[in-house]
Motif scaffolding. Structure first.
Motif, PDB file in Angstrom:
ATOM      1  N   VAL A  55      19.918   3.799 -51.525  1.00 17.37           N
ATOM      2  CA  VAL A  55      21.256   3.314 -51.884  1.00 17.37           C
ATOM      3  C   VAL A  55      21.236   2.597 -53.232  1.00 17.37           C
ATOM      4  O   VAL A  55      22.172   2.720 -54.022  1.00 17.37           O
ATOM      5  N   SER A  56      20.168   1.881 -53.506  1.00 16.69           N
ATOM      6  CA  SER A  56      20.082   1.185 -54.798  1.00 16.69           C
ATOM      7  C   SER A  56      20.012   2.160 -55.962  1.00 16.69           C
ATOM      8  O   SER A  56      20.386   1.828 -57.095  1.00 16.69           O
ATOM      9  N   LEU A  57      19.530   3.399 -55.678  1.00 17.10           N
ATOM     10  CA  LEU A  57      19.475   4.434 -56.710  1.00 17.10           C
ATOM     11  C   LEU A  57      20.794   5.183 -56.829  1.00 17.10           C
ATOM     12  O   LEU A  57      21.070   5.824 -57.841  1.00 17.10           O
ATOM     13  N   GLY A  58      21.586   5.159 -55.736  1.00 17.36           N
ATOM     14  CA  GLY A  58      22.871   5.857 -55.732  1.00 17.36           C
ATOM     15  C   GLY A  58      22.753   7.360 -55.602  1.00 17.36           C
ATOM     16  O   GLY A  58      23.700   8.095 -55.875  1.00 17.36           O
ATOM     17  N   ARG A  59      21.604   7.835 -55.130  1.00 15.13           N
ATOM     18  CA  ARG A  59      21.401   9.278 -54.986  1.00 15.13           C
ATOM     19  C   ARG A  59      20.240   9.527 -54.038  1.00 15.13           C
ATOM     20  O   ARG A  59      19.483   8.609 -53.705  1.00 15.13           O
ATOM     21  N   GLY A  60      20.111  10.789 -53.603  1.00 13.75           N
ATOM     22  CA  GLY A  60      18.990  11.164 -52.763  1.00 13.75           C
ATOM     23  C   GLY A  60      19.441  11.823 -51.481  1.00 13.75           C
ATOM     24  O   GLY A  60      20.625  11.828 -51.139  1.00 13.75           O
ATOM     25  N   SER A  61      18.478  12.399 -50.766  1.00 18.63           N
ATOM     26  CA  SER A  61      18.756  13.109 -49.519  1.00 18.63           C
ATOM     27  C   SER A  61      17.853  12.600 -48.408  1.00 18.63           C
ATOM     28  O   SER A  61      16.672  12.320 -48.636  1.00 18.63           O
ATOM     29  N   ILE A  62      18.430  12.494 -47.205  1.00 18.32           N
ATOM     30  CA  ILE A  62      17.675  12.161 -46.002  1.00 18.32           C
ATOM     31  C   ILE A  62      17.956  13.268 -45.000  1.00 18.32           C
ATOM     32  O   ILE A  62      19.102  13.461 -44.578  1.00 18.32           O
ATOM     33  N   LEU A  63      16.925  14.011 -44.630  1.00 20.27           N
ATOM     34  CA  LEU A  63      17.083  15.177 -43.768  1.00 20.27           C
ATOM     35  C   LEU A  63      16.305  14.974 -42.464  1.00 20.27           C
ATOM     36  O   LEU A  63      15.168  14.503 -42.481  1.00 20.27           O
ATOM     37  N   PHE A  64      16.937  15.346 -41.352  1.00 19.42           N
ATOM     38  CA  PHE A  64      16.340  15.192 -40.029  1.00 19.42           C
ATOM     39  C   PHE A  64      16.140  16.557 -39.385  1.00 19.42           C
ATOM     40  O   PHE A  64      17.045  17.395 -39.409  1.00 19.42           O
ATOM     41  N   THR A  65      14.982  16.753 -38.773  1.00 26.59           N
ATOM     42  CA  THR A  65      14.715  17.988 -38.041  1.00 26.59           C
ATOM     43  C   THR A  65      15.173  17.850 -36.597  1.00 26.59           C
ATOM     44  O   THR A  65      14.672  17.008 -35.847  1.00 26.59           O
ATOM     45  N   GLY A  66      16.137  18.683 -36.205  1.00 32.50           N
ATOM     46  CA  GLY A  66      16.621  18.723 -34.840  1.00 32.50           C
ATOM     47  C   GLY A  66      16.117  19.960 -34.127  1.00 32.50           C
ATOM     48  O   GLY A  66      15.237  20.676 -34.612  1.00 32.50           O
ATOM     49  N   ALA A  67      16.690  20.231 -32.962  1.00 32.88           N
ATOM     50  CA  ALA A  67      16.269  21.368 -32.146  1.00 32.88           C
ATOM     51  C   ALA A  67      17.448  21.836 -31.307  1.00 32.88           C
ATOM     52  O   ALA A  67      18.511  21.207 -31.305  1.00 32.88           O
ATOM     53  N   ILE A 102      16.895  23.438 -35.381  1.00 37.35           N
ATOM     54  CA  ILE A 102      15.966  24.560 -35.321  1.00 37.35           C
ATOM     55  C   ILE A 102      16.149  25.217 -33.952  1.00 37.35           C
ATOM     56  O   ILE A 102      15.637  24.738 -32.936  1.00 37.35           O
ATOM     57  N   ASP A 103      16.889  26.313 -33.916  1.00 37.73           N
ATOM     58  CA  ASP A 103      17.269  26.952 -32.656  1.00 37.73           C
ATOM     59  C   ASP A 103      16.420  28.188 -32.427  1.00 37.73           C
ATOM     60  O   ASP A 103      16.854  29.317 -32.652  1.00 37.73           O
ATOM     61  N   GLY A 104      15.186  27.958 -31.992  1.00 36.54           N
ATOM     62  CA  GLY A 104      14.267  29.070 -31.765  1.00 36.54           C
ATOM     63  C   GLY A 104      12.841  28.620 -31.974  1.00 36.54           C
ATOM     64  O   GLY A 104      12.566  27.500 -32.413  1.00 36.54           O
TER      65      GLY A 104
END
Length: 245
Positions: A131-143, A186-188
């Motif tokens: 947040v301090s950078l004001g950019r970026g991605s956070i990705l979560f692996t689901g199923a 991730i469906d499979g």
């Protein structure tokens, strides 16, 4: 003063032929310094060495994502020096199968601690710094279990559904602050070391393109990170063309 190196953190890295390692290799190909994190230092060292041998930049940091102190220390270390992470992936999980009448409370709790608590801790520490950078991605692996609970998978489904809810809340909170939060279903089955060693018959029955290719999955994660903020995806589901749903 030189510009800091772009970097990524992949939490939940195990075997070299696993999704975590594939994600790390894909990000390294784009010139990012990759911090690979997991519980087993020897495996992390192998993955990092493989990336470096291919011309990339990587280091392995052992961390138990169910321990708050470990996660904080991981991010403190990753955000020091000449590299600034712009992409964080939470890929940890433990798929436990047991009939509900035989499912012990500690097993259920362990699944939640890895799949939900760990995701919360990683997501929180990533948010505090991005947040301090004001950019970026956070990705979560689901199923598949993120969306529905199958017989015998109460613990895993509860953990994955909880992680999905965390990702949705984070996306709504952090999106306006410039942080892209996405959840990947991730469906499979994944064509990697784990499935091949534990369920070789399933691999054989799936046939050609019947399982998700780990490099194809990794490409989808990279494209999520590259999306323009005017058209961000919050949830993406991936499955083989043969998979019923």
């Amino acid at each position: 003063m030189p510009e800091p190196k772009r970097a990524a953190i992949v939490v939940g890295v195990g075997a070299e032929r696993g999704l975590g390692a594939a994600l790390a290799r894909r990000f390294a190909r784009e010139g990012l310094h990759v911090v690979v994190a997991g519980r087993t230092q020897t495996r992390l060292d192998q993955v990092a060495a493989s990336i470096r041998a291919g011309g990339g930049s990587a280091e392995g940091i052992a961390a138990d994502t169910t321990r708050e102190a470990d996660v904080v220390a991981l991010f403190d270390r990753a955000f020091t020096g000449d590299a600034v992470p712009e992409l964080v992936v939470f890929n940890a999980g433990n798929n436990v199968r047991a009939p509900i009448r035989e499912l012990e409370a500690e097993v259920f709790e362990a699944a939640w601690r890895v799949g939900t608590l760990g995701g919360f801790l990683v997501g929180r520490e990533a948010a505090r710094r991005l947040v301090s950078l004001g950019r970026g991605s956070i990705l979560f692996t689901g199923a598949s279990a993120s969306l529905r609970g199958r017989a015998g998978f109460a613990g895993f489904a509860a953990a994955k559904a909880g992680l999905r809810a965390v990702s949705q809340s984070m996306a709504r909170e952090l999106g306006p602050l410039g942080i892209h939060v996405a959840h990947v279903v991730i469906d499979g089955g994944i064509a990697g070391e784990r499935l091949e060693s534990r369920a070789p018959q399933r691999v054989a029955e799936a046939g050609e393109d019947g399982l998700l290719d780990i490099d194809a999955i990794a490409e989808a994660y990279w494209q999520l990170h590259r999306q323009h903020r005017s058209a961000w995806t919050q949830e993406l589901d991936l499955r083989p063309f043969k998979e019923s749903f």
